[in-house]
Design a protein around this motif. Structure first.
Motif, PDB file in Angstrom:
ATOM      1  N   ASP A 128       0.823  -1.211   0.000  1.00 14.95           N
ATOM      2  CA  ASP A 128       0.000   0.000   0.000  1.00 14.95           C
ATOM      3  C   ASP A 128       0.856   1.261   0.000  1.00 14.95           C
ATOM      4  O   ASP A 128       0.443   2.309  -0.500  1.00 14.95           O
ATOM      5  N   ILE A 129       2.041   1.154   0.601  1.00 16.67           N
ATOM      6  CA  ILE A 129       2.942   2.292   0.752  1.00 16.67           C
ATOM      7  C   ILE A 129       4.366   1.815   0.489  1.00 16.67           C
ATOM      8  O   ILE A 129       4.767   0.751   0.958  1.00 16.67           O
ATOM      9  N   ALA A 130       5.121   2.601  -0.261  1.00 13.76           N
ATOM     10  CA  ALA A 130       6.560   2.361  -0.413  1.00 13.76           C
ATOM     11  C   ALA A 130       7.275   3.622   0.050  1.00 13.76           C
ATOM     12  O   ALA A 130       6.905   4.730  -0.354  1.00 13.76           O
ATOM     13  N   THR A 131       8.269   3.460   0.917  1.00 15.58           N
ATOM     14  CA  THR A 131       8.994   4.611   1.440  1.00 15.58           C
ATOM     15  C   THR A 131      10.494   4.362   1.366  1.00 15.58           C
ATOM     16  O   THR A 131      10.937   3.306   0.912  1.00 15.58           O
ATOM     17  N   VAL A 132      11.266   5.341   1.798  1.00 17.56           N
ATOM     18  CA  VAL A 132      12.713   5.344   1.567  1.00 17.56           C
ATOM     19  C   VAL A 132      13.488   5.073   2.846  1.00 17.56           C
ATOM     20  O   VAL A 132      13.190   5.634   3.909  1.00 17.56           O
ATOM     21  N   THR A 133      14.501   4.233   2.732  1.00 11.48           N
ATOM     22  CA  THR A 133      15.509   4.098   3.777  1.00 11.48           C
ATOM     23  C   THR A 133      16.873   4.175   3.114  1.00 11.48           C
ATOM     24  O   THR A 133      17.028   3.807   1.949  1.00 11.48           O
ATOM     25  N   THR A 134      17.861   4.704   3.842  1.00  9.35           N
ATOM     26  CA  THR A 134      19.219   4.772   3.299  1.00  9.35           C
ATOM     27  C   THR A 134      20.164   3.997   4.197  1.00  9.35           C
ATOM     28  O   THR A 134      19.901   3.798   5.385  1.00  9.35           O
ATOM     29  N   LEU A 135      21.265   3.576   3.614  1.00 10.18           N
ATOM     30  CA  LEU A 135      22.316   2.897   4.358  1.00 10.18           C
ATOM     31  C   LEU A 135      23.616   3.664   4.182  1.00 10.18           C
ATOM     32  O   LEU A 135      23.991   3.994   3.050  1.00 10.18           O
ATOM     33  N   ASP A 136      24.295   3.962   5.292  1.00  8.14           N
ATOM     34  CA  ASP A 136      25.585   4.628   5.183  1.00  8.14           C
ATOM     35  C   ASP A 136      26.695   3.586   5.023  1.00  8.14           C
ATOM     36  O   ASP A 136      26.435   2.376   4.938  1.00  8.14           O
ATOM     37  N   ALA A 137      27.923   4.055   4.972  1.00  7.30           N
ATOM     38  CA  ALA A 137      29.057   3.158   4.716  1.00  7.30           C
ATOM     39  C   ALA A 137      29.207   2.081   5.788  1.00  7.30           C
ATOM     40  O   ALA A 137      29.759   1.012   5.542  1.00  7.30           O
ATOM     41  N   ARG A 138      28.710   2.364   6.989  1.00  7.93           N
ATOM     42  CA  ARG A 138      28.805   1.396   8.079  1.00  7.93           C
ATOM     43  C   ARG A 138      27.588   0.484   8.169  1.00  7.93           C
ATOM     44  O   ARG A 138      27.476  -0.333   9.088  1.00  7.93           O
ATOM     45  N   GLY A 139      26.651   0.668   7.252  1.00  3.74           N
ATOM     46  CA  GLY A 139      25.461  -0.162   7.258  1.00  3.74           C
ATOM     47  C   GLY A 139      24.350   0.334   8.158  1.00  3.74           C
ATOM     48  O   GLY A 139      23.374  -0.380   8.407  1.00  3.74           O
ATOM     49  N   ASN A 140      24.484   1.562   8.659  1.00  7.11           N
ATOM     50  CA  ASN A 140      23.438   2.144   9.504  1.00  7.11           C
ATOM     51  C   ASN A 140      22.288   2.654   8.639  1.00  7.11           C
ATOM     52  O   ASN A 140      22.520   3.352   7.648  1.00  7.11           O
ATOM     53  N   ALA A 141      21.083   2.305   9.033  1.00  4.87           N
ATOM     54  CA  ALA A 141      19.904   2.683   8.249  1.00  4.87           C
ATOM     55  C   ALA A 141      19.259   3.955   8.791  1.00  4.87           C
ATOM     56  O   ALA A 141      19.240   4.192   9.997  1.00  4.87           O
ATOM     57  N   SER A 142      18.743   4.767   7.867  1.00  6.81           N
ATOM     58  CA  SER A 142      17.953   5.948   8.233  1.00  6.81           C
ATOM     59  C   SER A 142      16.682   5.929   7.400  1.00  6.81           C
ATOM     60  O   SER A 142      16.739   5.733   6.181  1.00  6.81           O
ATOM     61  N   LEU A 143      15.538   6.135   8.045  1.00  7.59           N
ATOM     62  CA  LEU A 143      14.258   6.131   7.346  1.00  7.59           C
ATOM     63  C   LEU A 143      13.839   7.558   7.010  1.00  7.59           C
ATOM     64  O   LEU A 143      13.996   8.464   7.833  1.00  7.59           O
ATOM     65  N   TYR A 144      13.332   7.746   5.805  1.00  6.74           N
ATOM     66  CA  TYR A 144      12.848   9.047   5.342  1.00  6.74           C
ATOM     67  C   TYR A 144      11.374   8.901   4.971  1.00  6.74           C
ATOM     68  O   TYR A 144      11.021   8.783   3.797  1.00  6.74           O
ATOM     69  N   PRO A 145      10.489   8.887   5.961  1.00  2.00           N
ATOM     70  CA  PRO A 145       9.089   8.510   5.701  1.00  2.00           C
ATOM     71  C   PRO A 145       8.294   9.491   4.858  1.00  2.00           C
ATOM     72  O   PRO A 145       7.277   9.094   4.283  1.00  2.00           O
TER      73      PRO A 145
END
Length: 208
Positions: A128-145
């Motif tokens: 129903d919804i697709a949203t964005v997450t990013t991964l930095d060089a260390r594999g840490n995720a950040s969500l951008y809802p």
């Protein structure tokens, strides 16, 4: 069935208070000689059919900015700057398409393939919804809802959620089948929350 560009309405979220910028209208702050929202419109326009701008102040200025892209300015239907979900609801109600692609007005470098990648994930997962997450060089995720592709058929459910006094984007997403799409370029989602961050953007020409 593959979702096409014409089935997607783009929504630039510019309806906030701009509290961390001292109360200014964030989307109208200049970057490289143009308002932030103009950069977002330029990047979003090739990815969608119709375009909307969610704005609760300076509707005439936003209308002029959006004229090139035939973008329509819409205010929140809820009072007192009720947050990004209120902007999403107004966009879902105003869109004449099955899908809404949203982006904040202060992220001028959003990816040119944002719609394509979110659409692919939503279709493949019957979500129903697709949203964005990013991964930095260390594999840490950040969500951008607030970068999201949503089915506009969810409008009534969102209206009920807001009517109950709820305001958190992630809490509403959790009520529905949501897929997170991983992007590796964090800078594409950088947003200016303060005048200092805007000054930092001014010195940087962006990710390409």
């Amino acid at each position: 069935m593959h979702t096409t560009r014409e089935q997607i309405t783009g929504l630039v979220l510019a309806g906030g208070r701009g509290t961390r910028m001292g109360g200014v209208d964030k989307g109208l702050q200049p970057l490289h000689g143009e308002p932030l929202a103009a950069h977002v419109l330029r990047r979003l326009a090739p990815q969608t059919g119709a375009l909307l701008i969610s704005a609760n102040r300076h509707a005439d200025i936003y209308a002029a900015l959006g004229a090139t892209y035939r973008a329509t300015v819409i205010p929140d239907t809820l009072p007192d700057f009720a947050g990004p979900l209120a902007g999403l609801l107004a966009g879902m109600r105003a869109a004449g398409t099955a899908y809404l692609l949203t982006a904040p007005c202060d992220s001028p470098w959003l990816p040119a393939d944002l719609a394509a990648r979110l659409t692919q994930a939503l279709d493949a997962n019957h979500a129903d919804i697709a949203t964005v997450t990013t991964l930095d060089a260390r594999g840490n995720a950040s969500l951008y809802p607030v970068f999201a592709l949503l089915r506009t058929a969810l409008a009534d459910d969102l209206a009920a959620f807001l009517a109950a006094g709820e305001r958190k984007v992630r809490a509403w997403y959790a009520r529905h089948k949501t897929v997170e799409v991983v992007f590796t370029d964090e800078r594409a989602f950088y947003n200016a929350n303060s005048l200092q961050e805007l000054a930092d953007l001014e010195r940087d020409r962006g990710p390409g």
